[in-house]
Design an enzyme around this catalytic site. Structure first.
Site, short mmCIF file in Angstrom:
data_model
loop_
_atom_site.label_atom_id
_atom_site.label_comp_id
_atom_site.label_asym_id
_atom_site.label_seq_id
_atom_site.Cartn_x
_atom_site.Cartn_y
_atom_site.Cartn_z
N ASP A 38 0.81 -1.42 0.25
CA ASP A 38 0.04 -0.04 0.14
C ASP A 38 0.92 1.12 -0.10
O ASP A 38 1.16 1.22 0.83
CB ASP A 38 -1.36 0.22 0.94
CG ASP A 38 -1.17 -1.07 1.06
OD1 ASP A 38 -1.82 -2.25 0.50
OD2 ASP A 38 -2.01 -1.54 2.84
N ASP A 168 -6.68 3.34 5.35
CA ASP A 168 -6.54 4.04 4.17
C ASP A 168 -6.69 5.45 3.87
O ASP A 168 -7.22 5.91 2.99
CB ASP A 168 -7.18 2.94 2.99
CG ASP A 168 -6.79 1.58 3.01
OD1 ASP A 168 -5.97 1.22 3.96
OD2 ASP A 168 -7.76 0.96 2.29
N TYR A 186 -13.73 -1.56 1.44
CA TYR A 186 -15.09 -2.37 1.72
C TYR A 186 -15.98 -1.61 2.62
O TYR A 186 -15.95 -0.34 2.38
CB TYR A 186 -14.08 -3.46 2.91
CG TYR A 186 -13.35 -4.42 1.61
CD1 TYR A 186 -13.46 -5.85 1.46
CD2 TYR A 186 -12.59 -3.83 0.94
CE1 TYR A 186 -12.18 -6.46 1.38
CE2 TYR A 186 -11.40 -5.01 0.27
CZ TYR A 186 -11.61 -5.71 0.33
OH TYR A 186 -11.07 -6.83 -0.39
N HIS A 217 -20.73 -3.85 2.10
CA HIS A 217 -19.56 -4.59 2.41
C HIS A 217 -18.37 -5.02 0.52
O HIS A 217 -18.41 -5.75 0.22
CB HIS A 217 -20.05 -6.44 2.32
CG HIS A 217 -20.07 -5.93 3.88
ND1 HIS A 217 -19.41 -5.55 4.94
CD2 HIS A 217 -21.88 -6.24 4.49
CE1 HIS A 217 -20.26 -5.88 6.51
NE2 HIS A 217 -21.48 -6.04 5.42
N ILE A 220 -14.07 -2.46 -2.44
CA ILE A 220 -13.61 -1.56 -2.90
C ILE A 220 -12.91 -0.72 -1.48
O ILE A 220 -13.36 -0.26 -0.85
CB ILE A 220 -13.99 -0.01 -4.03
CG1 ILE A 220 -15.56 -1.15 -4.59
CG2 ILE A 220 -13.99 0.74 -4.33
CD1 ILE A 220 -16.13 0.07 -5.09
N GLU A 221 -11.20 -0.19 -2.26
CA GLU A 221 -10.57 0.44 -0.92
C GLU A 221 -9.41 1.20 -1.87
O GLU A 221 -9.34 1.54 -3.63
CB GLU A 221 -9.98 -0.97 0.00
CG GLU A 221 -9.03 -2.17 -1.14
CD GLU A 221 -8.36 -2.69 0.06
OE1 GLU A 221 -8.46 -2.55 1.20
OE2 GLU A 221 -7.48 -3.82 -0.49
#
Length: 469
Positions: A38, A168, A186, A217, A220-221
């Protein structure tokens, strides 16, 4: 007079050393890779730092050779005593590590580290900020200001289908100088908050902010927002799917004229409407048709391995280099036949005349891509033609040959428009693609070759890599 000449010489030398390294010849670039999951990038004093999950940290002077500073919380020097300073956060989130982080230098000159912790199997998370005078720390905690997975914040019952998992973060200044934080993963989706640059905290302390997309849920992040002064758009990058080798992780883009949306894709779908089917968990089928996909699983060879392909590339950040007027995509990726090993990769970003971004097929070599006249596109190519499915399949190359306006080989089609270095083609799948032609270093062929990177009108990527004989 002699001293003045010498002084001028040294000034020129310093300028050369500062601004030229990213434009060195692409011949045999000396890559040195880092492992930062990340990766979020920040430029400081002609160096580039990436911070990610587990307090992994690395730096580079040229975006191709990275020095690993830390790999986990236990060997991180970002805090003098991270377990002590963040003790309440570790206890709340039921974890012993950090998740995806972000660092920004605010206008007061100080560095603000936005950290998050998450239980993992649930959205029991906390997000906070720490400050330092030095990019490498040590950082001092200011405050943990967002919580999820409980009923305590904002006096409301937490609903994981519509409220965010507070992880995030990406904090950025918009084109008008306002400070924002986009975040989420999410659960209830991606959210954005306007921030106070004097405190580094949200202006409104009684809200999760504005919902941008996702929910129920859906997977997607990793949101990241990049403004492009030439197109006038804010681009919201997110990762769809699961991050492991079986998850089909891929990077998608939506855009807006405003930092807080609404964002939409190439077909005009509002990102705020993209979410999982009601009463489902991780329903990829509900979301996979949306967003402009720019990279996913692919290999340059019919026999994929670590050296010729990517698996689950995602959770990106971006960099605009003002001196070079160039954009870069920074992401982690796994590889074929390499298990869950992950490393950071940097590719150049380009923008089509319609304002949508495409990514260079080959990794950045230290030299910017050179635009090539579309009339020089003739030759033999490996064609990577991706769809939008969120699956673990690796897209393998097809072999084609371009001869003037005709495309023959494993896939047939034709060129319908050439203008400068932009080309429009149609393929036998009935789809039309717009893309750019440029020369870049290909590490597999160990030479500079012609590449083509494009998008279908539905937002699916295509790469062509010329095969030099």
């Amino acid at each position: 007079m002699k001293k003045r000449c010498l002084f001028s010489f040294y000034v020129v030398l310093v300028v050369f050393c500062v601004f030229i390294p990213m434009q060195i010849a692409a011949e045999n670039p000396k890559y040195k890779d880092a492992s930062v999951h990340d990766p979020s990038i920040i430029e400081v004093d002609n160096h580039y730092y990436i911070i990610g999950s587990h307090a992994a940290f690395a730096k580079s002077s040229d975006l191709i050779s990275w020095t690993q500073i830390s790999t986990n919380v236990n060997n991180s020097k970002l805090f003098e005593n991270i377990k002590e300073q963040l003790a309440e956060d570790f206890e709340f989130a039921k974890t012993d590590t950090l998740w995806a982080s972000d660092i920004i230098q605010l206008k007061n000159g100080k560095y603000y580290l936005y950290y998050c912790l998450c239980e993992g199997s649930s959205p029991l998370s906390v997000l906070g900020v720490a400050v330092s005078d030095n990019i490498e720390g040590p950082y001092e905690k200011i405050e943990s200001f967002l919580y999820s997975g409980t009923e305590t914040q904002f006096g409301q019952t937490y609903d994981a289908t519509k409220h965010p998992n507070v992880i995030d973060p990406h904090v950025f200044y918009d084109n008008d100088g306002k400070l924002w934080m986009v975040y989420g993963s999410y659960s209830g989706g991606i959210f954005i908050l306007e921030m106070d640059e004097d405190t580094g905290l949200p202006i409104d302390r009684n809200t999760y902010g504005t919902h941008l997309g996702g929910g129920n849920h859906s997977r997607i992040e990793g949101p990241y927002i990049q403004y492009n002064k030439d197109t006038g758009y804010y681009y919201l990058f997110t990762s769809f799917g699961g991050l492991d080798t079986k998850g089909g992780y891929n990077i998608r883009v939506a855009r807006s004229k405003n930092p807080d949306g609404p964002y939409e894709d190439m077909e005009g779908t509002l990102f705020s409407d993209v979410k999982g089917k009601y009463n489902t968990l991780f329903d990829d089928a509900s979301i996979q048709d949306f967003g402009v996909k720019i990279i996913g699983n692919f290999a340059f060879d019919e026999k994929p391995n670590k050296n010729n392909g990517y698996v689950s590339p995602g959770h990106n950040s971006t960099l605009y280099h003002k001196d070079l007027n160039a954009y870069f995509l920074i992401f982690h990726t796994r590889f074929p036949q390499a298990g869950e090993l992950h490393e950071v990769r940097v590719h150049q970003l380009h923008f089509l005349s319609n304002g949508w971004p495409v990514v260079s097929p080959t990794r950045y070599s230290g030299k910017l891509a050179e635009s090539i006249d579309a009339k020089l596109l003739n030759g033999k190519y490996k064609a990577i033609i991706m769809d939008k499915l969120i699956v673990d399949n690796i897209t393998l190359p097809k072999h084609i040959e371009i001869d003037n306006e005709i495309i023959n080989g494993d896939v047939e089609g034709e060129i319908i428009k050439r203008e400068g270095n932009e080309v429009n083609i149609t393929l036998e799948n009935g789809k039309e693609y717009s893309g750019l032609v440029f020369a870049e270093w290909d590490d597999l062929q160990q030479k500079e070759v012609i590449n083509f990177s494009g998008l279908s009108q539905e937002g699916e990527p295509i790469y062509l890599i010329k095969v030099e004989e």
